[in-house]
Design an enzyme around this catalytic site. Structure first.
Site, PDB file in Angstrom:
ATOM      1  CB  CYS A   1      -0.984  -0.168   1.426  1.00 51.34           C
ATOM      2  SG  CYS A   1      -0.081   0.269   2.947  1.00 51.34           S
TER       3      CYS A   1
ATOM      4  CD  GLU B   1      -3.150   1.690  12.356  1.00 55.88           C
ATOM      5  OE1 GLU B   1      -4.028   2.307  12.165  1.00 55.88           O
ATOM      6  OE2 GLU B   1      -2.643   1.008  11.438  1.00 55.88           O
TER       7      GLU B   1
END
Length: 577
Positions: A12, A125
């Site tokens: 990504c 994250e």
């Protein structure tokens, strides 16, 4: 068997940016380089970084030196402060999408809101996001966990950027029904949404799905879950070695999708393995044709045939004479130079074309002997034509061989590039120049017919070869970056490079049309206008993912030169009538 790849597969934007940043740092700095935690959830990439002396830092020492790269997942603010206090130079590669979530959390937490994060509590994250929420952050990994939380007077709900879109839709509906005062921010990355939606659609259209990515990658696991809802077989693999080709051979249509941390070369290898399995399942004739086609491409024999045919068409285009020795010399020179440069540039092929790298590793001695033999035979043929052609080809061969050689001593720092290969963008320019000379300028000079027509023809054909070489560089961008090669697409970026190549083909079409109308070149120019048109079509098909990076695409691109020869033969027969 048909094989389709989901458009949103592989790195990504955030992962690609982080990988590019750490690779750039490894080429720019001499200090030790670390990533704070594993850069991405892919063991193959992590091994690659370890080979490049990029280490993983798990805990922060009291004192240290070097470069520390914060990965795309981000870190709590306190972690960055501790890294800088310990003496490290910090490069922040946090994904911009994650930074956006951090900003939302920080702003609302400061206003007294509870922060509910829908995600996996141990995911890096989420750990980083909690750091921005302070003592107001809580994590829920399911709708049931969310329902079990106490009611908050003020709260926001955000998502881990790689969270399941289906789960977050359920979360939004539940919050609207039971806590309408909660603010819901859909912070799932668009790439994640598109990847899951495309995977779901592809799984419905195919008989089996291959999901490529790390087994501990959360977003890859979710792709496998989405694929299984189709009811068709799903194979989650990390590498091509894990493919069950016997089981997949029973499928008429196979889909491939890949997690956000899966590099292109692994996806490409999976595709090529399935491509080979498709031909193997068709019968003896198809298997034989496939093997022959692959051998011709791997050995550069097909490329050499194309060079000979291009030399023939160049002689007719520039309205000069054509001789079999010149065609033979062009074939031998191109075969020798391309094979030798493949042998010396095998490092990037391990990422760009693993099959070619394995073939060259296995047959290195034979290929080296063939390349040297072809080069020597070319010089012998040139010598039979005279001293001048021999000396000219000798200089051309020397320049071709010098591409990978260290020409500047290690102690000389005034010159930044020790090899021609190290000059950014040099590869494509030099390959196209070598072809222009070998297939046109050399035969013209050897027959004392080096005029404006021959110079135009050499430049025009060099332009066609430039597009061909830059197109392959575009396909191989990721491996070239890893190997530290600054090709044109690496310097320009994929989208700009693709636009530039399309514009260049349009220019080549107009220039040849004008030259043919003005009589600078022969009427063969009208037929050769097909080359920039078909080249443009191949670029467009690749851009739309209609053509995947595999044997078929490579064969079609290389067939441009064979097409030039066939058009020249057609023109010869037409003019003879």
């Amino acid at each position: 068997m048909k094989v389709s790849i989901a458009k949103t597969s592989g790195f990504c934007m955030g992962v690609r940016r982080a990988v590019d940043m750490v690779l750039d740092a490894s080429n720019r700095y001499t200090e030790p380089i670390y990533t704070f935690g594993p850069l991405i959830h892919n063991p193959q990439v992590l091994r690659l970084l370890a080979e490049k002396k990029i280490s993983v830092m798990e805990t922060i020492p009291e004192q240290g030196n070097g470069i520390v790269l914060i990965r795309a997942h981000g870190v709590p603010p306190r972690t960055r402060e501790k890294l800088e206090a310990a003496g490290f130079t910090v490069i922040d590669a946090t994904c911009p999408r994650v930074v956006k979530v951090q900003t939302i959390i920080s702003r609302n937490a400061a206003e007294g809101c509870a922060v509910i994060i829908i995600g996996d509590k141990d995911h890096p994250e989420v750990v980083g996001l909690l750091g921005y929420a302070g003592d107001r952050g809580v994590v829920a990994d399911s709708l049931e966990a969310l329902k079990a939380l106490p009611a908050f007077e003020k709260a926001i709900i955000v998502a881990q950027t790689t969270q399941s879109t289906r789960l977050f839709d359920e979360v939004g509906a539940w919050a609207a029904a039971h806590h309408p005062h909660y603010q819901v921010f859909n912070t799932i990355c668009p790439s994640t949404k598109n990847r899951q939606a495309e995977t779901e659609a592809l799984a419905r259209q195919t008989d089996a799905m291959v999901v490529v990515g790390g087994y501990n990658s959360g977003n890859t696991q979710r792709l496998a879950q989405v694929s299984k809802k189709s009811g068709h077989p799903v194979f989650h693999v990390e590498t091509s070695e894990e493919l069950d080709t016997n089981a997949l051979a029973k499928s008429d249509h196979i889909g491939i999708t890949a997690g956000a941390s899966t590099p292109n070369w692994i996806i490409k290898k999976i595709y090529r393995e399935l491509e080979a399995a498709r031909f193997r399942s068709k019968g003896p004739l198809a298997r034989t044709l496939f093997s022959a086609q692959r051998l011709l491409l791997l050995t550069n024999i097909y490329l050499a045939i194309g060079a000979g045919l291009l030399c023939y068409s160049a002689s007719l285009l520039r309205q000069g004479e054509h001789f079999a020795p010149h065609i033979l010399i062009a074939m031998l020179y191109i075969f020798s130079m391309h094979t030798l440069n493949r042998l010396t540039g095998i490092a990037e092929d391990h990422y760009n074309d693993p099959y070619r790298a394995a073939f060259y590793d296995k047959n290195m001695t034979v290929l080296a002997l063939l390349a040297v033999g072809a080069g020597g035979l070319g010089l012998a043929v040139a010598f039979s034509l005279g001293v001048f052609p021999f000396l000219m080809l000798l200089v051309m061969s020397g320049l071709g061989l010098s591409y990978n050689l260290y020409l500047v001593p290690k102690g000389v720092t005034a010159i930044p590039f020790r090899r021609i290969k190290d000059i950014p963008g040099s590869k494509t320019l030099l390959i196209s120049a070598a072809w222009g000379v070998a297939v046109c300028a050399f035969p013209a000079a050897a027959t004392d017919s080096l005029n404006f027509s021959s110079m135009f023809t050499a430049l025009w054909l060099a332009g066609i070869v430039f597009v061909r070489s830059a197109f392959f560089d575009l396909i191989d961008m990721q491996g070239d970056r890893i190997a530290g090669k600054e090709t044109l697409p690496v310097l320009m970026g994929a989208d700009r490079a693709l636009r530039f190549l399309k514009q260049m083909l349009a220019g080549l079409f107009l220039f040849l049309l004008a030259a043919t109308l003005l009589g600078v070149v022969s009427s063969l120019g009208y037929l050769l206008l097909v080359l920039p048109v078909t080249g443009y079509m191949l670029l467009a098909l690749y851009q739309r993912d209609t053509l995947q990076s595999g044997l078929v695409l490579e064969f079609l691109v290389e067939s441009q030169f064979v097409l030039a020869g066939l058009l020249a033969l057609t023109w010869t027969m037409m003019t003879a009538l």
